[in-house]
Design a protein around this motif. Structure first.
Motif, mmCIF file in Angstrom:
data_model
loop_
_atom_site.group_PDB
_atom_site.id
_atom_site.type_symbol
_atom_site.label_atom_id
_atom_site.label_comp_id
_atom_site.label_asym_id
_atom_site.label_seq_id
_atom_site.Cartn_x
_atom_site.Cartn_y
_atom_site.Cartn_z
ATOM 1 N N SER A 1 -42.692 -25.835 28.799
ATOM 2 C CA SER A 1 -43.722 -24.828 29.070
ATOM 3 C C SER A 1 -43.960 -23.957 27.856
ATOM 4 O O SER A 1 -45.107 -23.596 27.542
ATOM 5 C CB SER A 1 -43.295 -23.957 30.256
ATOM 6 N N ALA A 2 -42.880 -23.593 27.146
ATOM 7 C CA ALA A 2 -43.032 -22.780 25.935
ATOM 8 C C ALA A 2 -43.845 -23.526 24.882
ATOM 9 O O ALA A 2 -44.658 -22.924 24.177
ATOM 10 C CB ALA A 2 -41.656 -22.407 25.382
ATOM 11 N N ALA A 3 -43.635 -24.824 24.773
ATOM 12 C CA ALA A 3 -44.405 -25.623 23.811
ATOM 13 C C ALA A 3 -45.872 -25.686 24.217
ATOM 14 O O ALA A 3 -46.765 -25.639 23.361
ATOM 15 C CB ALA A 3 -43.820 -27.030 23.705
ATOM 16 N N ALA A 4 -46.136 -25.813 25.523
ATOM 17 C CA ALA A 4 -47.526 -25.879 25.987
ATOM 18 C C ALA A 4 -48.284 -24.605 25.626
ATOM 19 O O ALA A 4 -49.439 -24.662 25.171
ATOM 20 C CB ALA A 4 -47.561 -26.104 27.499
ATOM 21 N N LEU A 5 -47.643 -23.434 25.790
ATOM 22 C CA LEU A 5 -48.297 -22.175 25.453
ATOM 23 C C LEU A 5 -48.416 -21.994 23.947
ATOM 24 O O LEU A 5 -49.428 -21.495 23.449
ATOM 25 C CB LEU A 5 -47.516 -21.011 26.067
ATOM 26 N N ARG B 1 -47.717 -9.190 13.484
ATOM 27 C CA ARG B 1 -47.803 -10.456 12.735
ATOM 28 C C ARG B 1 -47.216 -11.607 13.540
ATOM 29 O O ARG B 1 -47.784 -12.709 13.575
ATOM 30 C CB ARG B 1 -47.066 -10.320 11.409
ATOM 31 N N ARG B 2 -46.086 -11.383 14.202
ATOM 32 C CA ARG B 2 -45.445 -12.444 14.974
ATOM 33 C C ARG B 2 -46.252 -12.794 16.219
ATOM 34 O O ARG B 2 -46.321 -13.964 16.624
ATOM 35 C CB ARG B 2 -44.032 -12.026 15.389
ATOM 36 N N LEU B 3 -46.856 -11.794 16.852
ATOM 37 C CA LEU B 3 -47.594 -12.028 18.093
ATOM 38 C C LEU B 3 -48.979 -12.627 17.856
ATOM 39 O O LEU B 3 -49.526 -13.307 18.725
ATOM 40 C CB LEU B 3 -47.731 -10.713 18.865
ATOM 41 N N GLY B 4 -49.545 -12.392 16.668
ATOM 42 C CA GLY B 4 -50.911 -12.818 16.394
ATOM 43 C C GLY B 4 -51.212 -14.280 16.664
ATOM 44 O O GLY B 4 -52.233 -14.606 17.294
ATOM 45 N N PRO B 5 -50.353 -15.229 16.215
ATOM 46 C CA PRO B 5 -50.663 -16.649 16.447
ATOM 47 C C PRO B 5 -50.651 -17.052 17.920
ATOM 48 O O PRO B 5 -51.082 -18.161 18.244
ATOM 49 C CB PRO B 5 -49.538 -17.370 15.677
ATOM 50 N N LEU B 6 -50.156 -16.180 18.802
ATOM 51 C CA LEU B 6 -50.115 -16.500 20.229
ATOM 52 C C LEU B 6 -51.085 -15.628 21.028
ATOM 53 O O LEU B 6 -50.866 -15.358 22.198
ATOM 54 C CB LEU B 6 -48.691 -16.303 20.760
ATOM 55 N N ALA B 7 -52.151 -15.196 20.376
ATOM 56 C CA ALA B 7 -53.154 -14.357 21.048
ATOM 57 C C ALA B 7 -54.552 -14.902 20.788
ATOM 58 O O ALA B 7 -54.923 -15.146 19.638
ATOM 59 C CB ALA B 7 -53.046 -12.922 20.558
ATOM 60 N N ARG B 8 -55.315 -15.087 21.843
ATOM 61 C CA ARG B 8 -56.722 -15.487 21.711
ATOM 62 C C ARG B 8 -57.660 -14.291 21.774
ATOM 63 O O ARG B 8 -58.867 -14.448 21.666
ATOM 64 C CB ARG B 8 -57.085 -16.484 22.817
ATOM 65 N N THR B 9 -57.091 -13.114 21.991
ATOM 66 C CA THR B 9 -57.886 -11.891 22.006
ATOM 67 C C THR B 9 -57.332 -10.964 20.921
ATOM 68 O O THR B 9 -56.360 -11.286 20.240
ATOM 69 C CB THR B 9 -57.805 -11.185 23.371
#
Length: 523
Positions: free
Chosen positions: A199-203, A268-276
């Motif tokens: 699931s972590a890989a899917a996200l 910086r760490r959170l940015g690649p996992l945000a679409r907003t």
């Protein structure tokens, strides 16, 4: 029927939430500091010890901080310790009620605990939410959370969206999902995570910690995964190992440059996992006190650094964050996840505790049904409170140490069962009646093997195979041959949460089984 926000309605919700929080329209990124304190009612210590050593002081400081700055938002992740505080600190009840009703103290669930959703029954999980919400109503507290937060549960039911929608929640936050790396949980580098196919890989592959979680029944909730733990920003204004109750493991550090660097590193760490443009950064390690003057740090950053970085920082609730993300719901991935198992050792730990908890819930349902038939009204509030509290992810899972299990968890369950005990007129029928008939049972030795024949069932036990079943024939079913019921022992380097095969360097090796040893036969 699945409820889905229309695009225009969702956009209005998201924009309104951002403006209410004072977010500039032109902010490139918005870092939301959602502050809480993760409370385990009885994990390493009993609830009395936790309250005395940590929770009482934490809530005193929270109410002081909320009074000092009315913009501040702090979140409670379960109702359990709020009840203890209400009972033990009557002089602060008015403040507590006002903080909750105004939303400055935000509830991230109405549950008694942050529960496990894999081992308890569906009824037990739903009652957990209900018991907590009814306590709030009974004490004149009007807040009804839409968010259900599971910061520390060891995996989650794939049907969680259906459960949450049935209980009135449309938002959820999770941390421990399969394939996630958490510091200290494995002897591997973080670069080897997330695990392929998890699931972590899917996200991660979807590039979004925000998602619409849709289950097999079609129910949907707006969800967020904490990819860097639920205490990601705990050391925002400290240096050392960690903040934990009164343990001297850190010291304050409010240096402007270092605090700014930490905020920007989190973004910086959170940015690649945000679409907003919104980034959720939790402050909420176990039993932590509120960060002193958090809004001063936020104001200082926004005033001095925002013009250059475009990063706006705000202290808000996780539900505020999800309201802002809801304005971009149609841009989020829609995933049907089974975020389990995260660990597996807890499935088999303390079976007697698990059995007692499940039996308690079953007995409570029978008692309620009997009350409806008989027209009575038994007082089941306290036993249901125990059942709800038993859902906790360190209670029913059996991951507390013996000193806590023996001193608090087992006595609570015993007392709840005693409250349901009723005198009876004697056993319901004879043993033969309860067995479903009075057929003849014969037992004989055949070539050194014991054969038991009940007429409908034939079982053969071989002393040379450790007394295991070597044949089982039940009328109308395929015959089974053994050894059946073999007892196998393993050398396991894991623990209550996980098993040895779950981490690099661990092992789960068979060291013996009964079927290879002859049993001693006593006539």
């Amino acid at each position: 029927m699945t409820a889905t926000l229309r695009h225009d309605a969702a956009t209005t919700v998201g924009t309104g939430a951002a403006r209410r929080l004072g977010v500039p329209d032109d902010a490139a990124h918005v870092l939301v500091l959602s502050e809480s304190s993760h409370w385990d009612p009885n994990w390493m210590l009993t609830s009395e010890q936790y309250f005395r050593l940590g929770v009482r002081r934490t809530l005193d400081k929270v109410l002081d901080a909320l009074r000092a700055d009315e913009r501040r938002v702090w979140s409670a992740d379960c109702v359990f310790f709020l009840q203890m505080y209400w009972e033990r600190r009557p002089e602060r009840r008015a403040e507590l009620r006002d903080a909750l009703d105004s939303g400055r103290m935000r509830l991230t669930t109405s549950g008694e605990t942050t529960q496990d959703t894999l081992l308890p029954t569906t009824e037990s999980v739903l009652r957990d939410f209900l018991v907590g919400q009814e306590w709030l109503r009974a004490h004149g507290i009007t807040q009804e959370p839409r968010l259900a937060y599971f910061p520390d549960s060891f995996g989650h039911s794939p049907a969680l969206p259906t459960l949450l929608r049935a209980a009135g929640f449309d938002q959820t936050l999770v941390t421990r999902i399969d394939g996630t790396f958490v510091l200290g949980s494995d002897w591997e580098r973080s670069s080897r995570f997330p695990r392929a196919g998890s699931s972590a890989a899917a996200l991660t592959d979807a590039g979004s910690a925000d998602f619409v979680w849709r289950d097999a029944q079609g129910a949907e909730v707006l969800a967020h995964w904490h990819p860097f733990h639920y205490g990601q920003a705990d050391m925002l204004a400290s240096v050392g190992v960690l903040r934990y109750m009164r343990a001297p493991l850190s010291v304050p550090d409010r240096n402007e440059r270092r605090v700014a660097a930490r905020l920007e590193e989190h973004a910086r760490r959170l940015g690649p996992l945000a679409r907003t443009r919104y980034l959720l950064c939790p402050i909420g390690q176990d039993f932590v006190d509120p960060v002193p003057d958090l809004l001063d740090l936020v104001d200082r950053y926004n005033e001095r650094r925002y013009p250059d970085t475009g990063l706006w920082v705000v202290n808000a609730g996780a539900d505020d964050y999800l309201d802002m993300v809801a304005g971009h719901r149609d841009e989020l991935p829609v995933l049907e996840l089974d975020p389990n198992p995260y660990w597996t050792g807890f499935y088999a730990s303390r079976p007697e505790l698990k059995r007692s908890h499940r039996q308690l819930v079953d007995r409570l349902l029978v008692a309620e049904a009997g009350a409806v038939v008989d027209g009575g009204a038994p007082d089941l509030d306290r036993p249901w409170w125990t059942a709800a509290t038993g859902n906790h992810h360190d209670f029913v899972t059996g991951t507390s140490p013996d000193r806590v299990t023996r001193k608090e968890q087992e006595p609570w369950l015993r007392d709840a069962h005693r409250a349901l005990d009723r005198p009876t007129d004697g056993p319901a029928g004879t043993p033969a009646d309860r067995a479903g008939g009075s057929g003849t049972v014969t037992a004989r030795w055949d070539g050194g093997v014991l054969e038991v024949d009940t007429g409908r069932l034939v079982a053969r036990f071989d002393p040379a195979a450790g007394g295991c079943l070597t044949r089982l024939a039940v009328e109308g079913r395929p015959e089974q041959r053994g050894p059946l019921g073999d007892l196998v022992a393993y050398d396991d380097s894991g623990g209550l949460w996980r098993m040895g095969h779950e981490y690099r360097g661990g092992h789960l090796r068979e060291v013996g089984r009964t079927s290879v040893h002859a049993a001693t036969v006593t006539e």
